[in-house]
Design a protein around this motif. Structure first.
Motif, mmCIF file in Angstrom:
data_model
loop_
_atom_site.group_PDB
_atom_site.id
_atom_site.type_symbol
_atom_site.label_atom_id
_atom_site.label_comp_id
_atom_site.label_asym_id
_atom_site.label_seq_id
_atom_site.Cartn_x
_atom_site.Cartn_y
_atom_site.Cartn_z
ATOM 1 N N PHE A 136 71.082 16.502 -70.535
ATOM 2 C CA PHE A 136 71.608 15.178 -70.197
ATOM 3 C C PHE A 136 72.384 14.603 -71.371
ATOM 4 N N TYR A 137 71.776 14.659 -72.561
ATOM 5 C CA TYR A 137 72.449 14.068 -73.727
ATOM 6 C C TYR A 137 73.716 14.854 -74.068
ATOM 7 N N ALA A 138 73.692 16.180 -73.868
ATOM 8 C CA ALA A 138 74.878 17.000 -74.146
ATOM 9 C C ALA A 138 76.041 16.574 -73.248
ATOM 10 N N LYS A 139 75.760 16.421 -71.954
ATOM 11 C CA LYS A 139 76.809 15.973 -71.025
ATOM 12 C C LYS A 139 77.260 14.555 -71.367
ATOM 13 N N PHE A 140 76.295 13.704 -71.659
ATOM 14 C CA PHE A 140 76.615 12.303 -71.991
ATOM 15 C C PHE A 140 77.516 12.227 -73.228
ATOM 16 N N SER A 141 77.222 13.046 -74.253
ATOM 17 C CA SER A 141 78.002 12.980 -75.496
ATOM 18 C C SER A 141 79.443 13.436 -75.270
ATOM 19 N N VAL A 142 79.633 14.468 -74.422
ATOM 20 C CA VAL A 142 80.997 14.919 -74.130
ATOM 21 C C VAL A 142 81.754 13.841 -73.346
ATOM 22 N N LEU A 143 81.101 13.269 -72.343
ATOM 23 C CA LEU A 143 81.748 12.203 -71.552
ATOM 24 C C LEU A 143 82.088 10.999 -72.426
ATOM 25 N N GLN A 144 81.151 10.642 -73.316
ATOM 26 C CA GLN A 144 81.385 9.504 -74.209
ATOM 27 C C GLN A 144 82.593 9.782 -75.116
ATOM 28 N N ALA A 145 82.708 11.036 -75.577
ATOM 29 C CA ALA A 145 83.806 11.394 -76.479
ATOM 30 C C ALA A 145 85.164 11.267 -75.806
ATOM 31 N N ILE A 146 85.251 11.657 -74.525
ATOM 32 C CA ILE A 146 86.567 11.587 -73.875
ATOM 33 C C ILE A 146 86.867 10.189 -73.324
ATOM 34 N N VAL A 147 85.829 9.453 -72.919
ATOM 35 C CA VAL A 147 86.060 8.081 -72.431
ATOM 36 C C VAL A 147 86.456 7.158 -73.583
ATOM 37 N N SER A 148 85.884 7.404 -74.782
ATOM 38 C CA SER A 148 86.156 6.522 -75.930
ATOM 39 C C SER A 148 87.598 6.615 -76.424
ATOM 40 N N THR A 149 88.372 7.591 -75.937
ATOM 41 C CA THR A 149 89.786 7.659 -76.311
ATOM 42 C C THR A 149 90.590 6.523 -75.662
ATOM 43 N N ASN A 150 90.045 5.925 -74.601
ATOM 44 C CA ASN A 150 90.718 4.842 -73.852
ATOM 45 C C ASN A 150 92.063 5.275 -73.280
ATOM 46 N N MET A 164 60.137 26.148 -66.146
ATOM 47 C CA MET A 164 61.397 26.482 -65.472
ATOM 48 C C MET A 164 62.073 25.231 -64.928
ATOM 49 N N ALA A 165 61.271 24.296 -64.402
ATOM 50 C CA ALA A 165 61.826 23.040 -63.884
ATOM 51 C C ALA A 165 62.516 22.256 -64.999
ATOM 52 N N VAL A 166 61.929 22.264 -66.190
ATOM 53 C CA VAL A 166 62.543 21.580 -67.343
ATOM 54 C C VAL A 166 63.914 22.186 -67.647
ATOM 55 N N PHE A 167 63.998 23.521 -67.610
ATOM 56 C CA PHE A 167 65.285 24.180 -67.880
ATOM 57 C C PHE A 167 66.314 23.842 -66.797
ATOM 58 N N MET A 168 65.886 23.808 -65.549
ATOM 59 C CA MET A 168 66.804 23.478 -64.456
ATOM 60 C C MET A 168 67.287 22.025 -64.557
ATOM 61 N N PHE A 169 66.371 21.132 -64.902
ATOM 62 C CA PHE A 169 66.758 19.726 -65.071
ATOM 63 C C PHE A 169 67.756 19.584 -66.221
ATOM 64 N N SER A 170 67.555 20.380 -67.278
ATOM 65 C CA SER A 170 68.474 20.319 -68.421
ATOM 66 C C SER A 170 69.863 20.811 -68.034
ATOM 67 N N LEU A 171 69.925 21.934 -67.313
ATOM 68 C CA LEU A 171 71.224 22.451 -66.866
ATOM 69 C C LEU A 171 71.911 21.480 -65.907
ATOM 70 N N ALA A 172 71.113 20.767 -65.117
ATOM 71 C CA ALA A 172 71.679 19.796 -64.176
ATOM 72 C C ALA A 172 72.083 18.502 -64.878
ATOM 73 N N GLY A 173 71.572 18.273 -66.089
ATOM 74 C CA GLY A 173 71.906 17.050 -66.819
ATOM 75 C C GLY A 173 71.025 15.876 -66.442
#
Length: 490
Positions: free
Chosen positions: A395-409, A379-388
């Motif tokens: 974590f990687y899911a959130k990171f990939s979305v942030l990377q996609a919008i930041v890379s637009t400059n 359960m802790a693993v699932f909570m950590f995943s939802l928290a990123g």
């Protein structure tokens, strides 16, 4: 006609009817035959979609009303797997509450058929047909527990608001048809590209289409049904509502907005930004105040949908499609990883529930680490995943979305990324609070946790998948990039 493109849907329809008929002769209260027939059906459907994905072809069928392409096949594969896992988690819970009936299995199969139809649609009418098939199945599942006032109330709210959302979407699509003269998504795209259309009518219709999609996704301000339905529905049904249908909502958003109306991107892009920021803000802030676990996860869903929508906001910038494809594939990765984590989270809640006791309060998790260190860890693993939190897939899911919008400059997108990070930090509080409750609070409940081997193995594999795809996300991201790339070029 190209029948092979729709073989999985035809088989699923025939099998669902077969399971319904077979169940009439089942006298076993555990419904073993019905359960295993359903799981066999789902396994065959999943394998057929995986086979079509591996072929990598985009094939049109039924007078171009249906398309079998890598994106649709991949999402349908994940949806079939999600329903398989949902039913495996739900079976012990349903058996202890007199819910283990043929309807649970047949309605689940019909909801998956609706999802498959939506995901493979290339026509406005087919999208609506799939949407209604899925929605009506889920309304009936929500009301299955007829002796529960909460379930009846949730079903009524879900039905009324769902009908309103369908009306919004249908009205918007009818205006699109009126403005472009076609129901086919590809033809609508071409009509918008010519510029020889009434733009005012299109924009007006687009508002209704986006509103209908936001209802189905559960995005603010169309989120009112989510907490009530999650809370009132039997937990097994909440899992069926909260997992696979999210993949379908993502698919029709891509089909309608990206494949059909990318020429109107400057209009729907702004709407999605408002929906995204509103969902992240209200979802995360409202979740903090919740003491009921299912309501907390409902607001968590709203917040996560907002984060996913962020990935759909980068469009074609300066004739460059790279930022759009990057954003869409990141959003697809995000929704798949979210469904994976949601399955496990509700799996634990179902595991802790027993006859006459719903484990749906945060206090019910107190001291779980002392009762079962293994399940507390999962359960802790699932909570950590939802928290990123790294190294989970969240974590990687959130990171990939942030990377996609930041890379637009683009300055506006960078500001959006900063806002998303701030809301994620707020959201981390209520996820980590659950971990604190499990590991540092005194247990209220001391009864041993009873489970069967199937659920124990599935939960362990579910937790392992969240970690493995977090450590090695490249494979899953590659298939998402491939699927979105093929969708954008056909």
């Amino acid at each position: 006609m190209n029948w092979p493109a729709v073989y999985p849907q035809i088989f699923l329809l025939a099998a669902a009817c077969g399971v319904a008929l077979a169940d009439l002769w089942v006298t076993d209260p555990r419904r073993r035959l019905t359960y295993w027939l359903t799981q066999a059906t789902l396994a065959i459907v999943a394998l057929s979609y995986l086979y079509q994905y591996n072929e990598g072809l985009s094939v049109y069928a039924m007078q171009r009303m249906v398309v079998s392409d890598p994106m649709g096949n991949l999402l349908s594969f994940f949806a079939a797997i999600a329903v398989m896992i949902s039913l495996a988690y739900a079976r012990p819970y349903a058996a202890s509450r007199d819910l283990l009936k043929g309807e649970l299995f047949t309605l689940s199969l019909f909801s998956l058929l609706g999802i498959s139809v939506m995901v493979s649609a290339n026509n406005f009418l087919v999208i609506y047909l799939g949407l209604e098939l899925m929605s009506l199945s889920l309304y009936a599942l929500t009301a299955m527990r007829r002796d529960s006032l909460n379930a009846s109330e949730a079903a009524m709210k879900y039905f009324v608001l769902g009908a309103l959302a369908s009306g919004f979407l249908l009205y918007g699509l009818s205006m699109m048809y009126g403005a472009t003269g076609s129901l086919e998504i590809g033809e609508v795209f071409k009509a918008i590209a010519t510029g020889q259309i009434n733009k005012a009518v299109l924009v007006f219709g687009l508002v209704f289409v986006v509103s209908g999609l936001a209802f189905k996704l559960g995005a603010v301000p169309f989120h009112m049904w989510v907490p009530d339905v999650y809370h009132g529905a039997p937990t097994a049904v909440t899992l069926l509502i909260g997992a696979a249908p999210k993949l379908a909502a993502f698919a029709i958003t891509i089909r309608l907005l990206v494949e059909g109306m990318s020429g109107m991107a400057e209009n729907w892009q702004q709407m999605l930004i408002v929906l995204s920021v509103g969902s992240m803000a209200i979802g995360n802030l409202a979740a903090i105040a919740q003491r009921n676990l299912k309501r907390m996860l409902a607001y968590s869903t709203i917040a996560n949908v907002g984060f996913m929508l962020l990935g759909l906001t980068p469009t074609v910038i300066g004739a460059n499609t790279l930022s759009a494809a990057n954003g869409y594939s990141s959003a697809m990765f995000y929704i798949v990883s979210y469904v994976m984590t949601t399955l496990g989270t509700f799996g634990i809640i179902l595991l802790l529930s027993r006859q006459g006791f719903e484990s749906d309060s945060i206090d019910d998790l107190k001291g779980l680490a002392r009762r079962s260190p293994w399940y507390a860890g999962v359960m802790a693993v699932f909570m950590f995943s939802l928290a990123g939190v790294p190294p989970t897939v969240g974590f990687y899911a959130k990171f990939s979305v942030l990377q996609a919008i930041v890379s637009t400059n683009v300055t506006g997108y960078i500001v959006l990324a900063i806002a998303a990070v701030v809301f994620s930090l707020i959201g981390a509080f209520y996820y980590l609070r659950l971990v604190k409750v499990m590991y540092f609070d005194e247990p209220v409940e001391t009864a041993p946790i009873e489970t069967n081997g199937e659920v124990r193995v599935l939960l362990s594999l579910n937790g392992a998948a969240v970690l493995i795809f977090g450590l090695l996300p490249g494979g899953l991201m590659a298939v998402c990039v491939n699927a979105i790339g093929k969708a954008l070029t056909t």
